[in-house]
Design a protein around this motif. Structure first.
Motif, PDB file in Angstrom:
ATOM      1  N   ALA A 130      -6.679 -16.180 -25.701  1.00 54.83           N
ATOM      2  CA  ALA A 130      -6.117 -15.123 -24.851  1.00 54.83           C
ATOM      3  C   ALA A 130      -4.629 -14.932 -25.064  1.00 54.83           C
ATOM      4  CB  ALA A 130      -6.395 -15.454 -23.376  1.00 54.83           C
ATOM      5  N   ASN A 131      -3.921 -15.998 -25.510  1.00 53.15           N
ATOM      6  CA  ASN A 131      -2.463 -15.946 -25.481  1.00 53.15           C
ATOM      7  C   ASN A 131      -1.760 -16.125 -26.817  1.00 53.15           C
ATOM      8  OD1 ASN A 131      -1.369 -15.936 -22.502  1.00 53.15           O
ATOM      9  ND2 ASN A 131      -3.231 -17.178 -22.495  1.00 53.15           N
ATOM     10  N   MET A 165     -14.325 -17.423 -15.697  1.00 55.27           N
ATOM     11  CA  MET A 165     -13.846 -18.255 -16.806  1.00 55.27           C
ATOM     12  C   MET A 165     -12.500 -18.865 -16.434  1.00 55.27           C
ATOM     13  SD  MET A 165     -15.301 -18.831 -19.741  1.00 55.27           S
ATOM     14  CE  MET A 165     -14.798 -20.556 -19.804  1.00 55.27           C
ATOM     15  N   GLU A 166     -12.173 -19.981 -17.044  1.00 59.53           N
ATOM     16  CA  GLU A 166     -10.920 -20.647 -16.675  1.00 59.53           C
ATOM     17  C   GLU A 166      -9.696 -19.801 -16.977  1.00 59.53           C
ATOM     18  OE1 GLU A 166     -13.148 -21.865 -18.792  1.00 59.53           O
ATOM     19  OE2 GLU A 166     -13.360 -24.038 -18.640  1.00 59.53           O
ATOM     20  N   THR A 167      -9.824 -18.897 -17.945  1.00 64.60           N
ATOM     21  CA  THR A 167      -8.644 -18.140 -18.357  1.00 64.60           C
ATOM     22  C   THR A 167      -8.351 -16.950 -17.452  1.00 64.60           C
ATOM     23  OG1 THR A 167     -10.093 -16.964 -19.855  1.00 64.60           O
ATOM     24  CG2 THR A 167      -8.731 -18.700 -20.799  1.00 64.60           C
ATOM     25  N   PRO A 175      -6.596 -26.394 -15.574  1.00 65.10           N
ATOM     26  CA  PRO A 175      -6.000 -25.887 -14.339  1.00 65.10           C
ATOM     27  C   PRO A 175      -6.586 -26.629 -13.142  1.00 65.10           C
ATOM     28  CG  PRO A 175      -7.626 -24.344 -15.190  1.00 65.10           C
ATOM     29  CD  PRO A 175      -7.530 -25.459 -16.195  1.00 65.10           C
ATOM     30  N   ASN A 227      -9.814 -21.379 -24.914  1.00 61.83           N
ATOM     31  CA  ASN A 227      -9.758 -20.073 -24.242  1.00 61.83           C
ATOM     32  C   ASN A 227      -8.316 -19.581 -24.090  1.00 61.83           C
ATOM     33  OD1 ASN A 227     -12.337 -18.903 -23.363  1.00 61.83           O
ATOM     34  ND2 ASN A 227     -12.665 -20.915 -22.458  1.00 61.83           N
ATOM     35  N   TRP A 228      -7.424 -20.489 -23.728  1.00 59.41           N
ATOM     36  CA  TRP A 228      -6.015 -20.106 -23.523  1.00 59.41           C
ATOM     37  C   TRP A 228      -5.429 -19.616 -24.836  1.00 59.41           C
ATOM     38  CZ3 TRP A 228      -0.876 -20.370 -24.458  1.00 59.41           C
ATOM     39  CH2 TRP A 228      -0.017 -19.996 -23.418  1.00 59.41           C
ATOM     40  N   HIS A 272     -10.916 -25.161 -22.269  1.00 60.43           N
ATOM     41  CA  HIS A 272      -9.874 -24.365 -21.623  1.00 60.43           C
ATOM     42  C   HIS A 272      -8.735 -24.089 -22.594  1.00 60.43           C
ATOM     43  CE1 HIS A 272      -7.203 -22.778 -18.623  1.00 60.43           C
ATOM     44  NE2 HIS A 272      -6.298 -23.673 -18.961  1.00 60.43           N
ATOM     45  N   CYS A 326       1.931 -26.236 -16.562  1.00 62.94           N
ATOM     46  CA  CYS A 326       1.598 -25.143 -17.490  1.00 62.94           C
ATOM     47  C   CYS A 326       1.418 -25.703 -18.907  1.00 62.94           C
ATOM     48  CB  CYS A 326       2.698 -24.084 -17.462  1.00 62.94           C
ATOM     49  SG  CYS A 326       4.267 -24.649 -18.103  1.00 62.94           S
ATOM     50  N   VAL A 359      -4.935 -16.545 -16.284  1.00 61.54           N
ATOM     51  CA  VAL A 359      -3.875 -16.462 -17.285  1.00 61.54           C
ATOM     52  C   VAL A 359      -3.789 -15.033 -17.812  1.00 61.54           C
ATOM     53  CG1 VAL A 359      -3.135 -17.264 -19.543  1.00 61.54           C
ATOM     54  CG2 VAL A 359      -4.207 -18.844 -17.943  1.00 61.54           C
ATOM     55  N   ALA A 360      -2.608 -14.500 -17.780  1.00 64.57           N
ATOM     56  CA  ALA A 360      -2.450 -13.147 -18.300  1.00 64.57           C
ATOM     57  C   ALA A 360      -2.765 -13.139 -19.787  1.00 64.57           C
ATOM     58  CB  ALA A 360      -1.019 -12.682 -18.078  1.00 64.57           C
ATOM     59  N   SER A 361      -3.426 -12.114 -20.260  1.00 61.67           N
ATOM     60  CA  SER A 361      -3.688 -12.034 -21.693  1.00 61.67           C
ATOM     61  C   SER A 361      -2.451 -11.512 -22.403  1.00 61.67           C
ATOM     62  CB  SER A 361      -4.884 -11.139 -21.962  1.00 61.67           C
ATOM     63  OG  SER A 361      -4.554  -9.825 -21.606  1.00 61.67           O
TER      64      SER A 361
END
Lengths: 165, 165
Positions: free
Chosen positions: B34-35, A1-3, B163, B30-31, B27, A155, A6-8
């Motif tokens: 997750a964040n 997955m694209e994430t 990304p 998802n970001w 994306h 980013c 990326v840190a959760s």
């Protein structure tokens, strides 16, 4: 997955917040602390501040005479004092959130370049900023700093506006 | 403090995510999951999608003849199918995060207006979007949707880029 890269939440993200002398950047910092930074700890907040480079016309006064080195030194001292005050105030706000590690970064230059370069150099997972920093005149001639960063930083960029009273 | 009006993490924020047919918006979703979305639950994710309005030239074919009502209906059906697929895919992504309540909102119109109006109407605490949605041609003529929203929506706007592979 694209994430995947990326840190959760809470897993050691580097969150960069651009701070300037406007209160909007303080609001952005507060919003980020309340809404993005993991309450469980583990995130690092990097406060980045672009100190204005000494303007060209500062080498002469309004009558065209060379400024004395005393006056130049005073202009420089003032710019440094403003920068220090901005960063100190931002650190004071962060001090209420002891679970967040805080780093600071101050560079001289055009804020658009300073902020984008800093985000790339520090491999920021997120850049947070106000929408109207760095003054009306500069914005009219150079365009909005936040627009530039939203287009040019790799980013994710979070733009926080000052709330209407 | 300025943040008083903003719910802190997990305290029932309304987070709006703009979704379109580009993978960048997936994306961004998802970001955000997750964040930004609180792992403790309590946040509501509002998926907003701007369905393209039927273009003016669709009323005639290339030879200048009026299109039959069958053909118009087929164009409309196709647009509806694309919208449904976009929203379904976004909901599927959200289904992996059962602690998040999901709502959807589909409106016809210029995505810049649809998204800004939706953020205001739903009193979103945050708007999340990709930076390059809605196609090259539209962007060249009308400017970037994300730039417009960053400048015109009152709530904070988080712009997430695809990304680089």
């Amino acid at each position: 997955m694209e994430t995947a890269a990326v840190a959760s939440s809470g897993a050691g993200r580097r969150i960069m917040v651009a701070v300037d002398e406007g209160e909007e950047s303080l609001h952005a910092l507060n919003w980020c602390l309340a809404n993005v930074v993991s309450p469980a700890g583990g995130d690092t907040l990097v406060l980045v501040h672009a100190r204005r480079p000494r303007p060209v016309y500062a080498a002469m006064d309004s009558a065209g005479y060379m400024m004395t080195s005393d006056l130049l030194a005073s202009v420089e001292r003032h710019a440094n004092a403003v920068s220090a005050a901005v960063v100190d105030e931002a650190k004071r706000v962060c001090a209420d959130h002891p679970h967040v590690k805080v780093e600071t970064m101050v560079e001289s230059g055009d804020p658009r370049d300073v902020i984008c370069d800093a985000a790339a150099k520090m491999a920021a997972d997120l850049l947070v900023m106000g929408s109207h920093g760095y003054g009306f005149i500069q914005r009219a001639f150079l365009g909005s700093v936040s627009n530039h960063c939203a287009q040019n930083c790799k980013c994710p960029v979070l733009i926080v506006k000052r709330p209407k009273e």
